[in-house]
Each structure stands twice: as structure tokens, then as C-alpha cells.
Scaffold this active site. Structure first.
Site, short mmCIF file in Angstrom:
data_model
loop_
_atom_site.label_atom_id
_atom_site.label_comp_id
_atom_site.label_asym_id
_atom_site.label_seq_id
_atom_site.Cartn_x
_atom_site.Cartn_y
_atom_site.Cartn_z
N LYS A 1 3.22 10.70 7.40
CA LYS A 1 2.72 10.41 8.76
C LYS A 1 3.29 11.33 9.84
CE LYS A 1 0.64 6.45 7.28
NZ LYS A 1 -0.78 6.28 7.17
N TYR B 1 0.87 -1.18 0.00
CA TYR B 1 0.00 0.00 0.00
C TYR B 1 0.90 1.23 0.00
CZ TYR B 1 -3.54 3.45 0.99
OH TYR B 1 -4.37 4.55 0.90
N ASP C 1 9.53 2.87 0.40
CA ASP C 1 8.40 3.60 0.99
C ASP C 1 8.51 3.42 2.51
OD1 ASP C 1 6.02 4.39 2.12
OD2 ASP C 1 4.77 3.58 0.51
N1 PMP Z 1 2.75 4.44 2.06
C1 PMP Z 1 2.50 3.67 3.13
C2 PMP Z 1 3.45 2.57 3.45
C3 PMP Z 1 1.37 3.91 3.90
O1 PMP Z 1 1.12 3.13 4.96
C4 PMP Z 1 0.50 4.98 3.57
C5 PMP Z 1 -0.72 5.31 4.40
N2 PMP Z 1 -1.24 4.34 5.21
C6 PMP Z 1 0.81 5.75 2.45
C7 PMP Z 1 1.95 5.46 1.74
C8 PMP Z 1 -0.06 6.88 2.03
O2 PMP Z 1 0.07 7.93 2.89
P1 PMP Z 1 -1.14 9.03 3.00
O3 PMP Z 1 -2.26 8.34 3.68
O4 PMP Z 1 -0.53 10.14 3.78
O5 PMP Z 1 -1.45 9.43 1.60
#
Ligand code: PMP
Length: 363
Positions: free
Chosen positions: A229, A125, A202
């Protein structure tokens, strides 16, 4: 809002709780019930609720105005703090979410390499338009994605001369808190280098797990890293950064500079809150303390015969969705799919209480 909702992950049938206040590790719903917060806003709530240092930084910045339409004094502080923590991030750019960070990093990789193909992994994700569970979301952005199996080193064979980037979480976060094997991630590192593709870690969730992120723990250096985050101090945040030669393509003094605007990329309150958190609250010792709390929770949960995965302060509980409402009634909030992200104000007593409540529910 469709179904009364603007954030799918928060929906719980028949309806989710509305939370009206948070302080420390505690939250209160609109009916006045109190909960210990083990969700930690899916890792964005690392500092806990209403941290006085961060609140003060926000108040201080607020007093001077928030929409200044110019570089502000806080963005350099936050950039320096982040680059100081993650050696692979030689230069950084801010944006407004982890999703945006990943879209920008992938677009940079495609512009820099002149290639199109992107290798990602099942269960990954990376945001609302980068979701690779069970064949992927129909909303995914239109790129030629190739989806490999997570933790299968043979997936590195998907990387070839057409590949712009390999995008991977060093631990699957939303996909169940499944740590990445070092051999798998090293195989991706080697394949990307051998074929001239970029390796993007990521670390939107995982950067909190060590001072230098999971890349430090693994001793693997990606070309680009995406962040989000808690690094915005609890306000909307995203960032991407990495190798100087790649990030310099955004230097606006170059005649061929890549354009990357974004009204709120340097949002005053976010920059101020993020900088305060990183320079005044978070320390390597605090990260270690919180990771030890996560280990303690995993041990307790495993002793109950429940599969508990994760690393440090991120914990995945498996096959216990049925106890979710019982745990809420006992005063413990977390994500129904079994996701727990610990926050700094939580204590050993809180963690032991969670495990006791889970034991009682299972019984
Ligand atoms: N990458 C990872 C690993 C995530 O867990 C998330 C959000 N849960 C995101 C990207 C996306 O971040 P955002 O919700 O701030 O768009």
C-alpha cells in the site's frame, strides 16, 4: 475487461464512477463531480493525492530513466527507512503487491521450516489468492490451509508440528476493520514459538496505524511482516521482511540461496516515491494526528447509532450499505461495504462534514 473491470473490489452495480483527477483529499469523476475521498485507496492513499514532495521525487527519478536493469540508488533508502521504523524487520525484500509479499513470506516459511501447513483466519484477506471469507476463494493458492476463528485464542491450538506459518492481520482490514485482541495474537505468538512455526503479521494495511505498526502497539514481535500500500508512495508496492536468519536465506552470495527475482521489485519510481514519503512526509506526529481524526469520526458515527469499528485512521461502518449512493451524492466517497481510510490532507471539518452527511442520509 470482463464486465469492464480489472479490479473486482471497485465494481459497484450498475457501474462504478470513473475518477479522472485527485488533489489533496479531493477527487473528481469523469462527469466533473467533486468528492471528498474517504476511501484513501483502501489505505494506499495515505499521503493524499498529488502530494508535491512525492510528485517531485517521482519527477526527479523519472528524469534519469526507469528501467535500468540494475540496483538503483533509491532502494537502499527505502529499505533503510522501513527497517528503521519496524524493529522486527531486520532485513527486507521488495516486490510489487501485498499479495506477492504474502505469497513470498508463506513460501519462505515453508522452505525454511520444511513444513506445509498454514494457519489463517476467517475473514482474513491477504491478496487475490489468499482470501478466507466464507470458506475461502476458489482461486486460493494450493496449500493446506487451516482456517481458525479470528479473535478466538483457542484457534492457537490449530498450530502443531506440521505448521509452517501462522498468517494473520493484527486488525482484520477487508474483513470489516475488526481489531485483533491482544490475548488472541499473543496466543498465536506463543503457539508458533512452541511448535517451531513462523508467525507472520500481515501489516499491509495496518503498518500505517503506528510508527512501528500494530506490532508496536500490541508489543508482539512476529517472525516475518508483510507490507504494501502507501509505503510505495502511491505506486505499486509490496515488501516482506523480518528475522535476519530467515531473510538471509535470500542472500545471493550463499551457495544455497533461495531465488527471488522480480523484474519490478526495485522499480525506480516506486522506490523513489516510497523513500520520499517515509523520510520527508510521514512522521509519528502525523500518524497520531490522523489516528485522532479517525477516533473523532468513530465517535460521531457511533453517536448516530451506527456501529463503527477500526483503529486510528482506519474506520469500519457497519450495516449502512443503503446510504452509499446518498453519501456519494452529498460528495463523500468511500467503499460501499463501509470501509474508510483517512488520508493526511483531511481535516476535522471534513470529518465532521462526513458525519453530518451520514446523519442527514440516515434521517
Ligand atoms: N493484505 C491485506 C491485509 C490487504 O488489505 C491487502 C489488500 N487490500 C493485501 C494483503 C493485498 O495487497 P495488494 O492488493 O497490493 O495485492
Amino acid at each position: 475487461m470482463p464486465g469492464g473491470n480489472t479490479r473486482t473490489v471497485l465494481h459497484v452495480p450498475p457501474f462504478p464512477l470513473t475518477i479522472v483527477r485527485g488533489e489533496g483529499a479531493r477527487i473528481w469523476d469523469a462527469d466533473g463531480h467533486e468528492y471528498l475521498d474517504f476511501l484513501g485507496e483502501y489505505t494506499a492513499g495515505l499521503y493524499g493525492h498529488s502530494h508535491p514532495v512525492i510528485q517531485e521525487a517521482i519527477r526527479h527519478a523519472l528524469a534519469d530513466g526507469t528501467t535500468l536493469g540494475a540496483p538503483n540508488r533509491y532502494e537502499t533508502q527505502l529499505a533503510a527507512a522501513i527497517c528503521g521504523r519496524f524493529p522486527s524487520i531486520e532485513l527486507i525484500r521488495f516486490c510489487n503487491s501485498g499479495t506477492e509479499a504474502n505469497v513470498m513470506a508463506l513460501s519462505l516459511a515453508r522452505a525454511a521450516t520444511g513444513r506445509r501447513k498454514i494457519v489463517v483466519f476467517e475473514g482474513g484477506y491477504h491478496g487475490g489468492v489468499l482470501y478466507f471469507h466464507h470458506g475461502g476463494s476458489p482461486l486460493n493458492f494450493p496449500a493446506p490451509f487451516v482456517v481458525g476463528d479470528y479473535n478466538d485464542p483457542a484457534a492457537a491450538e490449530l498450530v502443531d508440528e506440521d505448521t509452517a506459518a501462522v498468517l494473520v492481520e493484527p486488525m482484520l482490514g477487508s474483513g470489516g476493520a475488526i481489531p485483533g485482541d491482544r490475548a488472541f495474537l499473543q496466543a498465536l505468538r506463543d503457539a508458533a514459538r512452541d511448535h517451531g512455526a513462523l508467525l507472520i503479521f500481515d501489516e499491509v494495511m495496518t503498518s500505517r496505524l503506528a510508527w512501528g505498526g500494530l506490532q508496536e502497539v500490541l508489543a508482539i514481535t512476529p517472525d516475518l511482516t508483510t507490507l504494501g500500500k502507501y509505503l510505495g508512495g502511491g505506486l505499486a508496492f509490496g515488501a516482506f521482511g523480518g528475522r535476519r536468519d530467515l531473510m538471509e536465506l535470500f542472500d545471493p552470495s550463499r551457495p544455497d540461496a533461495l531465488p527471488h527475482a522480480g523484474t519490478f521489485n526495485n522499480a525506480v519510481l516506486t522506490m523513489a516515491a516510497g523513500a520520499a514519503g517515509l523520510t520527508q512526509v510521514l512522521t509519528p506526529d502525523e500518524i497520531a494526528r490522523l489516528n485522532a481524526l479517525g477516533d473523532r469520526l468513530r465517535e460521531h458515527i457511533a453517536a448516530l447509532g451506527v456501529r463503527a469499528t477500526g483503529y486510528g485512521s482506519m474506520v469500519g461502518l457497519h450495516d449502512v450499505e443503503h446510504v452509499f449512493f446518498g453519501m456519494l451524492e452529498r460528495g463523500y466517497s468511500y467503499a460501499r461495504r463501509g470501509f474508510v481510510a483517512l488520508s493526511l490532507p483531511l481535516t476535522e471539518e471534513d470529518v465532521d462534514g462526513f458525519a453530518d452527511a451520514l446523519a442527514a442520509e440516515l434521517a
